[in-house]
Design a protein around this motif. Structure first.
Motif, PDB file in Angstrom:
ATOM      1  N   VAL A  96       0.852  -1.196   0.000  1.00 35.54           N
ATOM      2  CA  VAL A  96       0.000   0.000   0.000  1.00 35.54           C
ATOM      3  C   VAL A  96       0.884   1.241   0.000  1.00 35.54           C
ATOM      4  CG1 VAL A  96      -1.770   1.289   1.259  1.00 35.54           C
ATOM      5  CG2 VAL A  96      -1.801  -1.212   1.287  1.00 35.54           C
ATOM      6  N   ARG A  97       0.526   2.204  -0.818  1.00 42.19           N
ATOM      7  CA  ARG A  97       1.218   3.499  -0.857  1.00 42.19           C
ATOM      8  C   ARG A  97       0.278   4.566  -0.304  1.00 42.19           C
ATOM      9  NH1 ARG A  97       4.048   3.938  -6.187  1.00 42.19           N
ATOM     10  NH2 ARG A  97       5.628   2.893  -4.924  1.00 42.19           N
ATOM     11  N   LEU A  98       0.785   5.358   0.622  1.00 41.86           N
ATOM     12  CA  LEU A  98      -0.021   6.433   1.204  1.00 41.86           C
ATOM     13  C   LEU A  98       0.554   7.769   0.775  1.00 41.86           C
ATOM     14  CD1 LEU A  98       0.490   4.058   3.626  1.00 41.86           C
ATOM     15  CD2 LEU A  98      -1.309   5.407   4.663  1.00 41.86           C
ATOM     16  N   VAL A  99      -0.270   8.625   0.212  1.00 40.42           N
ATOM     17  CA  VAL A  99       0.154   9.953  -0.199  1.00 40.42           C
ATOM     18  C   VAL A  99      -1.081  10.793  -0.511  1.00 40.42           C
ATOM     19  CG1 VAL A  99       0.423   9.318  -2.678  1.00 40.42           C
ATOM     20  CG2 VAL A  99       1.735  11.222  -1.736  1.00 40.42           C
ATOM     21  N   PRO A 100      -1.164  12.035  -0.164  1.00 44.51           N
ATOM     22  CA  PRO A 100      -0.244  12.840   0.625  1.00 44.51           C
ATOM     23  C   PRO A 100      -0.464  12.671   2.126  1.00 44.51           C
ATOM     24  CG  PRO A 100      -2.072  14.190  -0.153  1.00 44.51           C
ATOM     25  CD  PRO A 100      -2.317  12.801  -0.652  1.00 44.51           C
ATOM     26  N   VAL A 101       0.576  12.183   2.825  1.00 46.15           N
ATOM     27  CA  VAL A 101       0.492  11.975   4.271  1.00 46.15           C
ATOM     28  C   VAL A 101       0.802  13.296   4.975  1.00 46.15           C
ATOM     29  CG1 VAL A 101       1.293  10.620   6.233  1.00 46.15           C
ATOM     30  CG2 VAL A 101       1.320   9.614   3.939  1.00 46.15           C
ATOM     31  N   LYS A 102      -0.076  13.663   5.911  1.00 46.42           N
ATOM     32  CA  LYS A 102       0.056  14.972   6.545  1.00 46.42           C
ATOM     33  C   LYS A 102       0.539  14.910   7.987  1.00 46.42           C
ATOM     34  CE  LYS A 102      -3.423  16.541   3.338  1.00 46.42           C
ATOM     35  NZ  LYS A 102      -2.801  17.695   2.685  1.00 46.42           N
ATOM     36  N   VAL A 142      -4.128  11.289   6.012  1.00 47.55           N
ATOM     37  CA  VAL A 142      -3.819  11.386   4.578  1.00 47.55           C
ATOM     38  C   VAL A 142      -4.895  12.226   3.892  1.00 47.55           C
ATOM     39  CG1 VAL A 142      -3.488  10.050   2.445  1.00 47.55           C
ATOM     40  CG2 VAL A 142      -2.754   9.093   4.642  1.00 47.55           C
ATOM     41  N   GLY A 143      -4.475  13.120   3.016  1.00 45.95           N
ATOM     42  CA  GLY A 143      -5.430  13.912   2.246  1.00 45.95           C
ATOM     43  C   GLY A 143      -6.089  13.023   1.193  1.00 45.95           C
ATOM     44  N   LYS A 144      -7.425  13.103   1.110  1.00 46.74           N
ATOM     45  CA  LYS A 144      -8.115  12.249   0.140  1.00 46.74           C
ATOM     46  C   LYS A 144      -7.776  12.690  -1.287  1.00 46.74           C
ATOM     47  CE  LYS A 144     -12.322   9.936  -1.022  1.00 46.74           C
ATOM     48  NZ  LYS A 144     -13.663   9.591  -0.630  1.00 46.74           N
ATOM     49  N   HIS A 145      -7.583  13.989  -1.470  1.00 44.02           N
ATOM     50  CA  HIS A 145      -7.251  14.475  -2.812  1.00 44.02           C
ATOM     51  C   HIS A 145      -5.966  15.298  -2.839  1.00 44.02           C
ATOM     52  CE1 HIS A 145     -11.084  13.025  -4.142  1.00 44.02           C
ATOM     53  NE2 HIS A 145     -11.712  13.750  -3.233  1.00 44.02           N
ATOM     54  N   TYR A 146      -5.939  16.343  -2.023  1.00 45.13           N
ATOM     55  CA  TYR A 146      -4.901  17.344  -2.233  1.00 45.13           C
ATOM     56  C   TYR A 146      -3.764  17.276  -1.223  1.00 45.13           C
ATOM     57  CZ  TYR A 146      -8.066  19.232  -5.645  1.00 45.13           C
ATOM     58  OH  TYR A 146      -8.853  19.374  -6.742  1.00 45.13           O
ATOM     59  N   GLY A 147      -2.568  17.538  -1.728  1.00 41.43           N
ATOM     60  CA  GLY A 147      -1.396  17.602  -0.867  1.00 41.43           C
ATOM     61  C   GLY A 147      -0.750  18.960  -0.980  1.00 41.43           C
ATOM     62  N   GLU A 193      -3.235  26.074  -2.887  1.00 42.71           N
ATOM     63  CA  GLU A 193      -1.990  26.642  -2.358  1.00 42.71           C
ATOM     64  C   GLU A 193      -0.967  25.521  -2.214  1.00 42.71           C
ATOM     65  OE1 GLU A 193      -1.239  29.827  -1.730  1.00 42.71           O
ATOM     66  OE2 GLU A 193      -3.225  30.380  -2.492  1.00 42.71           O
ATOM     67  N   GLN A 194       0.273  25.850  -2.506  1.00 37.48           N
ATOM     68  CA  GLN A 194       1.307  24.827  -2.329  1.00 37.48           C
ATOM     69  C   GLN A 194       1.518  24.545  -0.847  1.00 37.48           C
ATOM     70  OE1 GLN A 194       5.118  25.728  -4.039  1.00 37.48           O
ATOM     71  NE2 GLN A 194       5.654  23.580  -4.194  1.00 37.48           N
ATOM     72  N   GLN A 195       1.457  25.616  -0.044  1.00 37.40           N
ATOM     73  CA  GLN A 195       1.630  25.428   1.392  1.00 37.40           C
ATOM     74  C   GLN A 195       0.268  25.449   2.069  1.00 37.40           C
ATOM     75  OE1 GLN A 195       4.483  28.519   1.733  1.00 37.40           O
ATOM     76  NE2 GLN A 195       6.202  27.118   1.614  1.00 37.40           N
ATOM     77  N   ALA A 254      -1.227  13.585  -6.447  1.00 35.24           N
ATOM     78  CA  ALA A 254      -0.812  14.714  -5.597  1.00 35.24           C
ATOM     79  C   ALA A 254       0.705  14.888  -5.614  1.00 35.24           C
ATOM     80  CB  ALA A 254      -1.302  14.503  -4.160  1.00 35.24           C
ATOM     81  N   LEU A 255       1.449  13.772  -5.688  1.00 36.25           N
ATOM     82  CA  LEU A 255       2.916  13.837  -5.674  1.00 36.25           C
ATOM     83  C   LEU A 255       3.437  14.673  -6.844  1.00 36.25           C
ATOM     84  CD1 LEU A 255       5.679  12.840  -4.518  1.00 36.25           C
ATOM     85  CD2 LEU A 255       5.460  10.847  -6.005  1.00 36.25           C
ATOM     86  N   SER A 256       2.803  14.543  -7.984  1.00 36.13           N
ATOM     87  CA  SER A 256       3.209  15.313  -9.164  1.00 36.13           C
ATOM     88  C   SER A 256       2.588  16.698  -9.177  1.00 36.13           C
ATOM     89  CB  SER A 256       2.768  14.598 -10.440  1.00 36.13           C
ATOM     90  OG  SER A 256       3.804  13.800 -10.953  1.00 36.13           O
ATOM     91  N   ARG A 257       1.313  16.743  -8.825  1.00 35.03           N
ATOM     92  CA  ARG A 257       0.500  17.922  -9.117  1.00 35.03           C
ATOM     93  C   ARG A 257       0.595  19.024  -8.066  1.00 35.03           C
ATOM     94  NH1 ARG A 257      -5.073  15.904  -8.380  1.00 35.03           N
ATOM     95  NH2 ARG A 257      -4.459  16.305  -6.229  1.00 35.03           N
ATOM     96  N   ASP A 258       0.757  18.636  -6.799  1.00 31.95           N
ATOM     97  CA  ASP A 258       0.480  19.598  -5.738  1.00 31.95           C
ATOM     98  C   ASP A 258       1.715  20.233  -5.109  1.00 31.95           C
ATOM     99  OD1 ASP A 258      -2.091  18.898  -6.270  1.00 31.95           O
ATOM    100  OD2 ASP A 258      -2.378  17.669  -4.481  1.00 31.95           O
ATOM    101  N   GLY A 259       2.864  20.078  -5.762  1.00 34.37           N
ATOM    102  CA  GLY A 259       4.042  20.768  -5.237  1.00 34.37           C
ATOM    103  C   GLY A 259       4.621  20.134  -3.994  1.00 34.37           C
ATOM    104  N   LEU A 260       4.462  18.813  -3.820  1.00 30.57           N
ATOM    105  CA  LEU A 260       5.172  18.155  -2.716  1.00 30.57           C
ATOM    106  C   LEU A 260       6.667  18.413  -2.906  1.00 30.57           C
ATOM    107  CD1 LEU A 260       2.388  16.662  -2.474  1.00 30.57           C
ATOM    108  CD2 LEU A 260       3.684  14.705  -1.655  1.00 30.57           C
TER     109      LEU A 260
END
Lengths: 350, 441
Positions: free
Chosen positions: B57-63, B104-109, B148-150, B391-397
């Motif tokens: 299992v991969r978890l992302v975005p983990v907050k 973990v964010g369901k959509h956005y990181g 927002e990225q942050q 999210a890893l690609s899109r949200d500026g992690l």
């Protein structure tokens, strides 16, 4: 798989110092140390050719020597290139470095050489290639050749490569993380290091601090000179026109952009913004002049303190950006400014 | 001050009719747990999952990661954050061991969020792959920061803390499997035997770079950007006084679980009275203005000196700009005659040969290095992703990207990924767990 080895005139069995001007040549099969290399590589890799060149030739006609050897190699198939071992022979060490560097740049194959720590070739080339720590003289031939061959086989087979100190080559200044085996936690290591430091015992830091690479401070510009000079604005704070036309990265940047401000009095909110991901952008987006102070520079211009503001400002992002990339971008920007006769720049960071 | 951490070892987690811990098996009533999550109406979607070591299992975005706990005698697990202010670090607190609550964010990181692989070759990059985790995957209506990225991630982080308190409370009135007792005598009331040992302070530099409130680590609910270095009892840190923020690139971040378990503190306790005299914690910070950095270093060195510290360990939660504080603090301590060891990670860049810390000084002669934010990691697709892989690609992690000229996008169409260690959730474990070091190649 195939390998080619470079030797000087002495180890190439041409002759001694009197034959150091020997012109580069390539021979099929193994000459001198190539036999030892072939023995160490075993039956999976064949040393197909030996390149031989006099140390004086390579030392005094370096470019020609490299070009001629690269010419020999053009139609050869090889998976790896070796040079030496050069032991403590200074000109030979430099020659091994020259040719290995040229071969890896042109053919993209791994190159390996070996030198003694006192060989000046080590400092010239250790950051560019793997140089094994070799013996002082040819008495170490077998051992040094075996070290190169062993690592060469690992490279060709895609096996796990260990740190420089374990493999036995001079570190290239490339740092990366490894897992300790057996595992020792950072907390345990900190306690161990602390107790040794407190007790005055020897310990090894995990991050040796290298000597600083500082640019000398430029000589001051007199107010009279400044009043006649255009001053450029350069920033690592990521200020760009909204939309980021040059697609400069928000972190670990490899790009810079330049933007014409010759007709502007200041940078307007909504027209310029920061794309820097390493700080709170609120203040910069509200007034981009806080990072690229065009407004203040225009005021100085009106007061006559500076002759003017250079027509472009330059921008990149400083967060996570490597020293090497930053230095490259700085050089590129400086070259442009110098070409346009600009002698003063203000670099703003965040 | 005496803290008893009463440990309940969780051998397994499952969902069931009643939330309870029985014979080491934690059963969670999903609906009841989700009701606790939804107490905040900003939570718009929420689901719970269970992941265990080895699960593909991969978890992302983990907050965030939090250890479920229960404060015996009542009161919030996180004083000043999930409830009223009260003294932390004195008394008894139950802790559910070998597990965490992950958020973990369901959509956005965002910049500050990370990735965990529970199994496969990616598992070694995060501490949390070794734990059994109750995973909250949720979405919020915080539209102001959606793109927002942050992100402050306030609703999600607080939901995680409430969930951890809810789970922890099922141990009320139960007897623990074992206990850890943490007690330090007041600094001036120690025996000669202890006073004769070399004394040490632990200097912590938690994240406080954001000027706007809501992103930084909190100390009893107080934003660390608004504090000056202060002397704390290590038990306070172990008992919920500090919570993680939502700002730092993820491998450098200290989660709330990291604060609750702080291995460097526990290790210093082990040495206390044997080889060292552990004086306590100087809680500093990582503000961005140079004057604030210098002021903090002055405060830290003065405090260490006034406490009579012979030595110090300094740990920073971050890299880049915070390296300035780290170096300034190490130099100030060395100049005050305090023998100092630093705990940090490095950023050596794509070429691996760039300056490892933004600011370095030759007085920093003893550093334990815990990892490299720049290491490129390529991992195959995982059959199950909790959250949203894109999210890893899109949200500026911090360790992901949309497109790289040489490497392509971080998330590929087949679900495999390429990223920097930078985005591995709390991966560099500067709090003391890291078994990684940095070497030259």
């Amino acid at each position: 798989m195939k390998a080619i080895l470079y030797l000087n005139q002495f180890f190439g069995q041409i002759g001694g110092e009197e034959l150091a001007d020997h012109e580069p040549e390539i021979r099929e099969g193994c000459v001198g140390p190539a036999l030892a290399l072939q023995a160490a590589l075993g039956d999976q890799v064949t040393v197909t050719h030996t390149v031989i060149c006099g140390d004086n030739f390579m030392g005094s006609r370096t470019e020609e020597g490299i070009d001629r050897i690269l010419g020999f190699l053009n139609d050869k198939e090889f998976d790896i290139f070796f040079a030496g071992p050069a032991f403590r022979a200074g000109r030979y060490g430099a020659a091994c470095g020259h040719i290995c560097n040229a071969v890896q740049n042109k053919f993209g194959v791994p190159v390996l050489t070996s030198m003694n720590e006192e060989n000046p070739g080590v400092e010239m080339y250790r950051s560019k290639m793997i140089i094994f720590k070799g013996g002082a003289s040819a008495a170490a031939m077998k051992k040094d050749v075996e070290a190169m061959a062993k690592y060469g086989l690992k490279l060709l087979k895609g096996e796990k490569l260990l740190p420089a100190v374990v493999e036995g080559y001079f570190g290239r200044g490339i740092r990366d993380m490894i897992w300790l085996d057996p595992p020792v936690t950072a907390a345990d290591r900190a306690i161990d290091m602390l107790l040794k430091k407190v007790r005055g015992e020897a310990y090894q830091t995990e991050l040796p601090i290298p000597k600083s690479d500082r640019a000398p401070i430029a000589t001051a510009i007199t107010p009279e000179e400044l009043s006649k000079m255009e001053v450029a604005l350069v920033t690592s704070g990521g200020i760009v026109p909204v939309g980021n036309p040059d697609r400069i990265q928000s972190a670990s940047a490899t790009k810079w952009g330049k933007y014409d401000v010759s007709m502007l009095e200041n940078l307007q909110k909504g027209e310029y913004m920061t794309i820097h991901a390493g700080f709170d952008p609120a203040a910069a987006n509200n007034d981009p002049d806080v990072i690229v102070p065009l407004d203040a520079m225009r005021a100085y211009q009106k007061e006559g303190k500076i002759g003017g503001v250079y027509k472009f400002f330059y921008s990149t992002v400083g967060t996570g950006t490597t020293q090497a990339e930053a230095a490259r971008m700085g050089r590129e920007i400086a070259e442009e400014l110098l070409r346009d006769g600009i002698r003063a720049a203000i670099l703003t960071s965040t | 001050m005496k803290l008893t951490l009463a440990n309940f070892h969780v051998k397994d987690i499952c969902f069931g009719a009643k939330t309870e811990l029985k014979d080491g098996v934690l059963t969670v009533n999903k609906e009841e747990a989700l009701a606790v999550v939804r107490e905040d109406t900003h939570i718009t979607e929420a689901e719970l999952h269970i992941v265990k070591p080895g699960d593909m299992v991969r978890l992302v975005p983990v907050k965030e990661a939090i250890e479920p706990r229960y404060r015996v005698g009542g009161g919030p697990v996180f004083p000043g954050v999930t409830g009223e202010l009260m003294q932390a670090g004195n008394g008894k607190t139950h802790a559910l061991k070998d597990m965490s609550v992950l958020v973990v964010g369901k959509h956005y990181g965002g910049f500050q969020d990370g990735l965990i692989d529970m199994g496969g070759e990616g598992a070694k990059y995060s501490y949390y792959s070794q734990l059994k985790n109750l995973v909250l995957v949720a979405h919020t209506d915080e539209e102001f920061e959606r793109h927002e990225q942050q992100k402050k991630n306030r609703a999600l982080r607080w939901a995680g803390m409430r969930l951890a308190e809810y789970i922890g409370s099922c141990t009320k009135d139960m007897q623990p499997d074992d206990t850890d007792v943490y007690e330090l005598e007041p600094v001036t009331k120690r025996s000669k035997a202890v006073n004769d040992l070399p004394s040490v302070v632990l200097v912590l530099q938690p994240q406080s770079q954001m000027e706007e409130m809501g992103y930084n680590d909190l100390n009893y609910g107080w934003d660390c950007n608004h504090m000056l270095p202060t002397f704390m009892h290590p038990n306070e840190v172990l008992d919920g006084a500090m919570i993680s923020g939502s700002f730092m690139p993820c491998s450098s971040k200290w989660s709330t679980y990291d604060f609750q378990n702080f291995p460097m503190i526990r290790r210093l306790y082990e040495e206390h009275g044997k080889t060292l005299n552990f004086l306590g914690v100087i809680m500093s910070n990582l503000n961005v203005a140079l004057e604030q950095k210098e002021r903090a270093a002055i405060f830290v060195a003065q405090m260490a000196k006034s406490l009579g510290a012979d030595s110090a360990i300094v740990a920073e939660e971050g890299y880049g700009n915070p390296d300035t504080d780290f170096t300034a603090c190490l130099v100030a301590l060395e100049e005050a005659g305090v023998k100092t060891v630093g705990l940090s990670n490095e950023c050596t860049g794509r070429d691996g040969a760039s300056q490892p810390l933004v600011s370095m000084n030759e007085k920093e002669d003893a550093i334990v290095s815990c990892g490299n934010v720049s290491t490129l990691i390529e991992l195959p697709a995982m059959p199950v992703v909790l959250g949203e892989l894109e999210a890893l690609s899109r949200d500026g992690l911090s360790g992901g990207w949309g497109n790289d000229e040489k490497l392509g996008p971080s998330v590929r169409p087949d679900g495999s990924i390429i990223m920097e260690n930078n985005a591995m959730f709390c991966g560099d474990q500067v709090v003391g767990w890291s078994t990684k070091t940095m070497v030259e190649f």
